[in-house]
Write an enzyme that holds these catalytic residues in place. Structure first.
Site, PDB file in Angstrom:
ATOM      1  N   HIS A 180     -17.987  -1.497  11.071  1.00  0.00           N
ATOM      2  CA  HIS A 180     -17.712  -2.077   9.814  1.00  0.00           C
ATOM      3  C   HIS A 180     -18.136  -1.508   8.513  1.00  0.00           C
ATOM      4  CE1 HIS A 180     -21.720  -4.732   9.530  1.00  0.00           C
ATOM      5  NE2 HIS A 180     -21.000  -4.594   8.093  1.00  0.00           N
ATOM      6  N   ASP A 212     -20.366  -2.235  16.678  1.00  0.00           N
ATOM      7  CA  ASP A 212     -20.633  -2.234  15.989  1.00  0.00           C
ATOM      8  C   ASP A 212     -20.975  -1.363  15.368  1.00  0.00           C
ATOM      9  OD1 ASP A 212     -20.247  -2.375  12.614  1.00  0.00           O
ATOM     10  OD2 ASP A 212     -20.860  -4.714  12.617  1.00  0.00           O
ATOM     11  N   SER A 234     -25.541  -4.159   5.551  1.00  0.00           N
ATOM     12  CA  SER A 234     -24.975  -3.655   7.193  1.00  0.00           C
ATOM     13  C   SER A 234     -24.958  -2.251   6.732  1.00  0.00           C
ATOM     14  CB  SER A 234     -24.124  -3.988   6.653  1.00  0.00           C
ATOM     15  OG  SER A 234     -23.619  -4.936   7.123  1.00  0.00           O
TER      16      SER A 234
END
Length: 353
Positions: free
Chosen positions: A91, A122, A205
């Site tokens: 992402h 992911d 992230s």
């Protein structure tokens, strides 16, 4: 559990270490005084030892954590090898193919290209166009050895604050969470996640969750959301993809340019959530069955409505994904479904996604 993706992480937090001395010690005179003095002297020594551990880990690992800038997004990444490969979240890269990367020991922006993105887990790998001499790969640990209560540090670029570090503990292991899509997540359901109290914020992230041995044991990915707070991040509840899964996926991408062995169980169906007369989610209707897949071999057909996998009730696509995430390809389980108003249960050997 639904969770929102992280793009930020870690407002730097100060470590506070408080140790209480026991009262009511026996003894008198100089002996008692000497014992008290010795005990009190141990307090700052213990705190200093822990602080030294933190400082060493940060010095060793932070140079391996980079900031990744896509055209309209910002995230973190971890240097995977000395060839310029960097692992991050899918992402973070989104639909982009090229990126600007900044390392911890230089303000120079380096160009990088996407090697492969694997939204189902992911994870993604990008590669620097030019490998600087000072690039330092991180050391990835064995996430199967993670213990609840273990002290961890989270490193990344929360809210664009490059090279930020926060601390916490491993709160739980083996969590299965599903990313939201409304905030740019992949919608993936990911099993065996590491839950941590270390702050996970937008921008974190793809960064590093690190133990006190200086090993990366996870990639921070999600922060839990609290509907009672307007779906804002729930403090102290974050999730990281375990390092063993990161290595499995990254090694395949670097070797083959794609993921060839996902390790993710599948029924081999396309399906959708159905509701009952009260408009409540009541099962998963099979839309299409992959020929030769697990469902096909078990006799499941389009228009069947799956209501249970093993001992888990299935009401939505998400609940089915979470149940499958806890399984492995080749596992045998049962699927309960309804066909033309009749309930049936069949044995299924799960395939691979």
């Amino acid at each position: 559990m639904n969770a929102s993706r992280t793009r930020t992480l870690l407002w730097p937090a100060a470590l506070v270490c408080s140790l209480a001395l026991a009262s009511g010690c026996s003894g008198s005179g100089s002996g008692a005084k000497a014992d008290a003095t010795t005990t009190q002297a141990a307090v700052p020594a213990a705190a200093n030892d822990l602080q030294d551990d933190y400082l060493k880990v940060i010095k060793d690992v932070l140079p391996s954590v980079v900031q990744i800038q896509a055209s309209n997004d910002l995230g973190s990444g971890v240097v995977y090898d000395d060839q310029g490969h960097i692992v991050t979240n899918a992402h973070v890269v989104g639909d982009e193919k090229t990126f600007r990367v900044t390392t911890a020991n230089s303000e120079e922006e380096l160009s990088a290209k996407l090697v492969y993105s694997y939204p189902e887990q992911d994870l993604a790998v990008i590669k620097l166009d030019r490998v600087p001499d000072a690039l330092k790969p991180a050391e990835f640990g064995d996430s199967s050895k993670i213990e609840v209560g273990q002290i961890v540090l989270a490193m990344g670029s929360p809210l664009g604050l490059f090279s930020s570090v926060t601390q916490g503990i491993v709160s739980a292991t083996g969590r299965t969470v599903t990313e939201g899509q409304s905030d740019g997540g992949t919608g993936a359901t990911i099993g065996n996640m590491v839950q941590t109290s270390a702050a996970i914020n937008p921008g974190n992230s793809g960064g590093a969750l690190v133990n006190l041995d200086g090993e990366v044991i996870g990639i921070p990915t999600l922060a839990a959301t609290d509907p009672g707070l307007g779906d804002s991040a729930a403090p102290g509840i974050g999730f990281a993809i375990p390092s063993s899964m990161v290595k499995t996926v990254a090694d395949q991408i670097i070797k083959d340019g794609k993921v060839t062995d996902s390790g993710r169980a599948a029924l081999g169906i396309t399906a959708r959530t159905v509701v009952d007369d009260d408009y409540q989610a009541a099962g998963v209707a099979v839309v299409e069955v992959k020929e030769g897949g697990a469902a096909d071999k078990a006799g499941i057909r389009p228009r069947d409505i799956i209501t249970r996998l093993g001992d888990t009730d299935i009401t939505t696509i998400t609940s089915l994904s979470e149940a499958l995430a806890a399984q492995q390809p080749g596992d045998r389980t049962t699927v309960t479904y309804t066909r033309d108003g009749s309930e049936k249960t069949v044995d299924v050997t799960l395939g691979e996604q």
